[in-house]
Write a protein that holds these residues in place. Structure first.
Motif, PDB file in Angstrom:
ATOM      1  N   GLU A  40       0.823  -1.202   0.000  1.00  0.00           N
ATOM      2  CA  GLU A  40       0.000   0.000   0.000  1.00  0.00           C
ATOM      3  C   GLU A  40       0.863   1.260   0.000  1.00  0.00           C
ATOM      4  O   GLU A  40       0.513   2.268  -0.607  1.00  0.00           O
ATOM      5  N   GLU A  41       2.000   1.204   0.686  1.00  0.00           N
ATOM      6  CA  GLU A  41       2.922   2.342   0.687  1.00  0.00           C
ATOM      7  C   GLU A  41       3.430   2.618  -0.717  1.00  0.00           C
ATOM      8  O   GLU A  41       3.497   3.776  -1.139  1.00  0.00           O
ATOM      9  N   LYS A  42       3.762   1.576  -1.464  1.00  0.00           N
ATOM     10  CA  LYS A  42       4.228   1.755  -2.843  1.00  0.00           C
ATOM     11  C   LYS A  42       3.148   2.418  -3.688  1.00  0.00           C
ATOM     12  O   LYS A  42       3.437   3.307  -4.489  1.00  0.00           O
ATOM     13  N   ARG A  43       1.892   1.994  -3.505  1.00  0.00           N
ATOM     14  CA  ARG A  43       0.786   2.603  -4.251  1.00  0.00           C
ATOM     15  C   ARG A  43       0.625   4.068  -3.874  1.00  0.00           C
ATOM     16  O   ARG A  43       0.393   4.917  -4.738  1.00  0.00           O
ATOM     17  N   MET A  60      -5.183  14.364  -1.551  1.00  0.00           N
ATOM     18  CA  MET A  60      -4.320  13.308  -1.009  1.00  0.00           C
ATOM     19  C   MET A  60      -3.973  13.583   0.449  1.00  0.00           C
ATOM     20  O   MET A  60      -3.915  12.657   1.263  1.00  0.00           O
ATOM     21  N   GLN A  61      -3.745  14.848   0.795  1.00  0.00           N
ATOM     22  CA  GLN A  61      -3.466  15.194   2.188  1.00  0.00           C
ATOM     23  C   GLN A  61      -4.663  14.821   3.074  1.00  0.00           C
ATOM     24  O   GLN A  61      -4.480  14.259   4.153  1.00  0.00           O
ATOM     25  N   ARG A  62      -5.874  15.141   2.621  1.00  0.00           N
ATOM     26  CA  ARG A  62      -7.081  14.796   3.394  1.00  0.00           C
ATOM     27  C   ARG A  62      -7.225  13.292   3.536  1.00  0.00           C
ATOM     28  O   ARG A  62      -7.520  12.784   4.617  1.00  0.00           O
ATOM     29  N   ARG A  63      -7.022  12.559   2.443  1.00  0.00           N
ATOM     30  CA  ARG A  63      -7.175  11.103   2.472  1.00  0.00           C
ATOM     31  C   ARG A  63      -6.127  10.438   3.372  1.00  0.00           C
ATOM     32  O   ARG A  63      -6.437   9.475   4.065  1.00  0.00           O
ATOM     33  N   MET A  64      -4.892  10.957   3.358  1.00  0.00           N
ATOM     34  CA  MET A  64      -3.863  10.392   4.239  1.00  0.00           C
ATOM     35  C   MET A  64      -4.252  10.584   5.701  1.00  0.00           C
ATOM     36  O   MET A  64      -4.014   9.712   6.529  1.00  0.00           O
ATOM     37  N   HIS A  90       6.306  18.803   5.787  1.00  0.00           N
ATOM     38  CA  HIS A  90       6.483  18.359   7.166  1.00  0.00           C
ATOM     39  C   HIS A  90       5.399  17.352   7.519  1.00  0.00           C
ATOM     40  O   HIS A  90       4.219  17.593   7.286  1.00  0.00           O
ATOM     41  N   LEU A  91       5.813  16.215   8.071  1.00  0.00           N
ATOM     42  CA  LEU A  91       4.879  15.221   8.581  1.00  0.00           C
ATOM     43  C   LEU A  91       4.840  15.344  10.090  1.00  0.00           C
ATOM     44  O   LEU A  91       5.890  15.356  10.733  1.00  0.00           O
ATOM     45  N   GLU A  92       3.640  15.445  10.646  1.00  0.00           N
ATOM     46  CA  GLU A  92       3.518  15.507  12.098  1.00  0.00           C
ATOM     47  C   GLU A  92       3.960  14.170  12.685  1.00  0.00           C
ATOM     48  O   GLU A  92       3.713  13.119  12.096  1.00  0.00           O
ATOM     49  N   ARG A 102       8.566   7.985   6.592  1.00  0.00           N
ATOM     50  CA  ARG A 102       8.654   9.417   6.936  1.00  0.00           C
ATOM     51  C   ARG A 102       9.535  10.165   5.945  1.00  0.00           C
ATOM     52  O   ARG A 102       9.337  11.344   5.706  1.00  0.00           O
ATOM     53  N   GLN A 103      10.517   9.503   5.383  1.00  0.00           N
ATOM     54  CA  GLN A 103      11.401  10.116   4.395  1.00  0.00           C
ATOM     55  C   GLN A 103      10.842   9.974   2.984  1.00  0.00           C
ATOM     56  O   GLN A 103      11.024  10.858   2.142  1.00  0.00           O
ATOM     57  N   ALA A 104      10.157   8.868   2.704  1.00  0.00           N
ATOM     58  CA  ALA A 104       9.688   8.576   1.354  1.00  0.00           C
ATOM     59  C   ALA A 104       8.515   9.456   0.929  1.00  0.00           C
ATOM     60  O   ALA A 104       8.428   9.844  -0.244  1.00  0.00           O
ATOM     61  N   ILE A 105       7.618   9.795   1.847  1.00  0.00           N
ATOM     62  CA  ILE A 105       6.440  10.591   1.481  1.00  0.00           C
ATOM     63  C   ILE A 105       6.838  11.984   1.007  1.00  0.00           C
ATOM     64  O   ILE A 105       6.424  12.403  -0.083  1.00  0.00           O
ATOM     65  N   PRO A 106       7.644  12.748   1.764  1.00  0.00           N
ATOM     66  CA  PRO A 106       8.055  14.060   1.244  1.00  0.00           C
ATOM     67  C   PRO A 106       8.834  13.959  -0.069  1.00  0.00           C
ATOM     68  O   PRO A 106       8.652  14.789  -0.960  1.00  0.00           O
TER      69      PRO A 106
END
Length: 133
Positions: A40-43, A60-64, A90-92, A102-106
């Motif tokens: 799911e992370e890859k998707r 996408m921000q809302r869905r995450m 920035h990820l809370e 945490r590194q892959a999303i940004p």
């Protein structure tokens, strides 16, 4: 008998600071982030790399947040923005969020902005940095 959704496999010992085990031991913990399996992370990362518009990014921000409890803040950095690196992503902090994720999303969001710079321009304009240019 209800079947719970699959949870992410644990990281190798000492490789991550996600506190997965502590989170699993808490009776009222929010386990949504652990439902983000590697597949799911890859998707998710692929979807973030292929953003089509600022509205798509905001969606996408809302869905995450809705699905994972993950808040992502995206805004122009404190100093001037000369490249996509000048945009602060920035990820809370969230217990259970893997260090690599945490590194892959940004990084995926930056790649999406680089592929479609119009999104970055709209983001800057939304923060009134282009002054209506």
């Amino acid at each position: 008998m209800s079947q719970s959704p699959p949870l992410r496999h644990p990281c190798p010992p000492g490789a991550c600071d996600c506190d997965r085990e502590r989170l699993l031991q808490e009776p009222d913990a929010d386990l949504r982030i652990l439902r983000l399996t590697r597949q799911e992370e890859k998707r998710l990362l692929e979807r973030l790399e292929n953003l089509q518009s600022l509205e798509d990014l905001e969606h996408m921000q809302r869905r995450m947040f809705e699905l994972l409890g993950l808040r992502v803040h995206i805004a122009p950095g404190a100093s001037e923005v000369r490249s996509m690196r000048g945009i602060a992503i920035h990820l809370e902090p969230l217990p259970g969020l893997c260090r690599k994720t945490r590194q892959a999303i940004p990084a995926a969001i930056r790649r999406g902005l680089e592929r479609n710079p119009e999104i970055a321009y709209r983001l800057l304009d939304a923060h009134d940095l282009l002054g209506g240019a």
